[in-house]
Motif scaffolding. Structure first.
Motif, PDB file in Angstrom:
ATOM      1  N   MET A   1     -13.202  -7.016  35.690  1.00  0.00           N
ATOM      2  CA  MET A   1     -12.198  -6.981  36.733  1.00  0.00           C
ATOM      3  C   MET A   1     -12.363  -8.225  37.612  1.00  0.00           C
ATOM      4  N   PRO A   2     -11.301  -8.985  37.856  1.00  0.00           N
ATOM      5  CA  PRO A   2     -11.382 -10.179  38.686  1.00  0.00           C
ATOM      6  C   PRO A   2     -11.852  -9.855  40.103  1.00  0.00           C
ATOM      7  N   GLY A   3     -12.664 -10.758  40.650  1.00  0.00           N
ATOM      8  CA  GLY A   3     -13.124 -10.579  42.020  1.00  0.00           C
ATOM      9  C   GLY A   3     -14.335  -9.684  42.168  1.00  0.00           C
ATOM     10  N   ARG A   4     -14.774  -9.065  41.084  1.00  0.00           N
ATOM     11  CA  ARG A   4     -15.928  -8.166  41.158  1.00  0.00           C
ATOM     12  C   ARG A   4     -17.215  -8.977  41.041  1.00  0.00           C
ATOM     13  N   ARG A   5     -18.208  -8.656  41.866  1.00  0.00           N
ATOM     14  CA  ARG A   5     -19.490  -9.351  41.821  1.00  0.00           C
ATOM     15  C   ARG A   5     -20.307  -8.884  40.630  1.00  0.00           C
ATOM     16  N   LEU A   6     -21.015  -9.841  40.006  1.00  0.00           N
ATOM     17  CA  LEU A   6     -21.940  -9.523  38.930  1.00  0.00           C
ATOM     18  C   LEU A   6     -23.292  -9.242  39.555  1.00  0.00           C
ATOM     19  N   THR A   7     -23.784  -8.047  39.399  1.00  0.00           N
ATOM     20  CA  THR A   7     -25.077  -7.711  39.967  1.00  0.00           C
ATOM     21  C   THR A   7     -26.170  -7.994  38.952  1.00  0.00           C
ATOM     22  N   GLY A   8     -27.201  -8.722  39.379  1.00  0.00           N
ATOM     23  CA  GLY A   8     -28.338  -8.995  38.514  1.00  0.00           C
ATOM     24  C   GLY A   8     -28.166 -10.182  37.584  1.00  0.00           C
ATOM     25  N   TRP A   9     -27.044 -10.845  37.612  1.00  0.00           N
ATOM     26  CA  TRP A   9     -26.793 -11.997  36.746  1.00  0.00           C
ATOM     27  C   TRP A   9     -26.992 -13.285  37.518  1.00  0.00           C
ATOM     28  N   ILE A  10     -27.523 -14.299  36.852  1.00  0.00           N
ATOM     29  CA  ILE A  10     -27.582 -15.651  37.386  1.00  0.00           C
ATOM     30  C   ILE A  10     -26.387 -16.391  36.798  1.00  0.00           C
ATOM     31  N   VAL A  11     -25.575 -16.982  37.654  1.00  0.00           N
ATOM     32  CA  VAL A  11     -24.364 -17.672  37.206  1.00  0.00           C
ATOM     33  C   VAL A  11     -24.562 -19.174  37.372  1.00  0.00           C
ATOM     34  N   ILE A  12     -24.431 -19.900  36.254  1.00  0.00           N
ATOM     35  CA  ILE A  12     -24.580 -21.349  36.258  1.00  0.00           C
ATOM     36  C   ILE A  12     -23.235 -21.979  35.901  1.00  0.00           C
ATOM     37  N   ASP A  13     -22.780 -22.876  36.756  1.00  0.00           N
ATOM     38  CA  ASP A  13     -21.542 -23.616  36.507  1.00  0.00           C
ATOM     39  C   ASP A  13     -21.889 -25.027  36.068  1.00  0.00           C
ATOM     40  N   LEU A  14     -21.307 -25.469  34.948  1.00  0.00           N
ATOM     41  CA  LEU A  14     -21.457 -26.840  34.469  1.00  0.00           C
ATOM     42  C   LEU A  14     -20.117 -27.540  34.624  1.00  0.00           C
ATOM     43  N   ASP A  15     -20.126 -28.684  35.290  1.00  0.00           N
ATOM     44  CA  ASP A  15     -18.869 -29.409  35.455  1.00  0.00           C
ATOM     45  C   ASP A  15     -19.154 -30.876  35.733  1.00  0.00           C
ATOM     46  N   ALA A  16     -18.229 -31.711  35.341  1.00  0.00           N
ATOM     47  CA  ALA A  16     -18.313 -33.144  35.605  1.00  0.00           C
ATOM     48  C   ALA A  16     -17.357 -33.492  36.732  1.00  0.00           C
ATOM     49  N   THR A  17     -17.622 -34.599  37.376  1.00  0.00           N
ATOM     50  CA  THR A  17     -16.758 -35.071  38.446  1.00  0.00           C
ATOM     51  C   THR A  17     -16.702 -36.588  38.370  1.00  0.00           C
ATOM     52  N   ILE A  18     -15.819 -37.166  39.122  1.00  0.00           N
ATOM     53  CA  ILE A  18     -15.742 -38.626  39.176  1.00  0.00           C
ATOM     54  C   ILE A  18     -16.224 -39.086  40.542  1.00  0.00           C
ATOM     55  N   ILE A  19     -17.084 -40.095  40.534  1.00  0.00           N
ATOM     56  CA  ILE A  19     -17.536 -40.733  41.770  1.00  0.00           C
ATOM     57  C   ILE A  19     -17.158 -42.206  41.654  1.00  0.00           C
ATOM     58  N   THR A  20     -16.343 -42.665  42.573  1.00  0.00           N
ATOM     59  CA  THR A  20     -15.907 -44.056  42.501  1.00  0.00           C
ATOM     60  C   THR A  20     -16.969 -44.983  43.086  1.00  0.00           C
ATOM     61  N   ALA A  21     -16.976 -46.203  42.610  1.00  0.00           N
ATOM     62  CA  ALA A  21     -17.883 -47.233  43.106  1.00  0.00           C
ATOM     63  C   ALA A  21     -17.039 -48.392  43.619  1.00  0.00           C
ATOM     64  N   ALA A  22     -17.388 -48.896  44.793  1.00  0.00           N
ATOM     65  CA  ALA A  22     -16.624 -49.989  45.401  1.00  0.00           C
ATOM     66  C   ALA A  22     -16.959 -51.336  44.776  1.00  0.00           C
ATOM     67  N   SER A  23     -18.121 -51.417  44.142  1.00  0.00           N
ATOM     68  CA  SER A  23     -18.517 -52.671  43.513  1.00  0.00           C
ATOM     69  C   SER A  23     -19.238 -52.365  42.202  1.00  0.00           C
ATOM     70  N   LYS A  24     -19.481 -53.388  41.417  1.00  0.00           N
ATOM     71  CA  LYS A  24     -20.119 -53.198  40.115  1.00  0.00           C
ATOM     72  C   LYS A  24     -21.555 -52.721  40.308  1.00  0.00           C
ATOM     73  N   LYS A  25     -21.829 -51.531  39.813  1.00  0.00           N
ATOM     74  CA  LYS A  25     -23.155 -50.939  39.883  1.00  0.00           C
ATOM     75  C   LYS A  25     -23.628 -50.654  38.454  1.00  0.00           C
ATOM     76  N   GLU A  26     -24.924 -50.461  38.297  1.00  0.00           N
ATOM     77  CA  GLU A  26     -25.461 -50.116  36.988  1.00  0.00           C
ATOM     78  C   GLU A  26     -24.825 -48.819  36.502  1.00  0.00           C
ATOM     79  N   LEU A  27     -24.356 -48.793  35.272  1.00  0.00           N
ATOM     80  CA  LEU A  27     -23.677 -47.669  34.607  1.00  0.00           C
ATOM     81  C   LEU A  27     -22.241 -47.445  35.058  1.00  0.00           C
TER      82      LEU A  27
END
Length: 122
Positions: A1-27
């Motif tokens: 059921m949406p909105g219901r809390r999971l009791t006893g579970w560890i929830v791990i979220d994996l996600d990527a994001t973008i971080i802009t760089a103002a100048s040339k940096k390594e990688l």
């Protein structure tokens, strides 16, 4: 059921994001959104809102790179002292929903640890 809390579970979220760089940096590199910077992949514990692991990746890193997702997830699990005998839910978006990651998640199941996953699609 949406909105219901999971009791006893560890929830791990994996996600990527973008971080802009103002100048040339390594990688730093051109991102898929045509900006310049980085595309780090992060694992968060949704229960505590803690950042568990992060991998700084070039801006042109693939969104669905299995090796990166597995490496960040392994690092995140190493941060949790009770992860070897817990109930863990891993949530990923469409970019992380790959056969390789799902195979790895299934292999994490043991007699003492239950690992489930959820695709957090839009």
């Amino acid at each position: 059921m949406p909105g219901r809390r999971l009791t006893g579970w560890i929830v791990i979220d994996l996600d990527a994001t973008i971080i802009t760089a103002a100048s040339k940096k390594e990688l730093a590199a051109v991102t898929f959104k045509k900006t310049f910077g980085f595309h780090p992949l992060v694992a968060w514990c949704a229960n505590t809102r803690e950042s568990l692991a992060m991998e700084l990746r070039p801006g042109d890193a693939g969104a669905n790179t299995v090796a990166d997702h597995v490496r960040v997830l392994v690092s995140a699990l190493e941060q949790m002292s009770d992860s070897s005998h817990a109930e863990i839910l891993v949530r990923v978006d469409g970019a992380g929903a790959t056969h390789g990651l799902l195979k790895h998640l299934e292999a994490l199941n043991t007699a003492r640890r239950k690992v489930r996953y959820r695709w957090a699609g839009r």
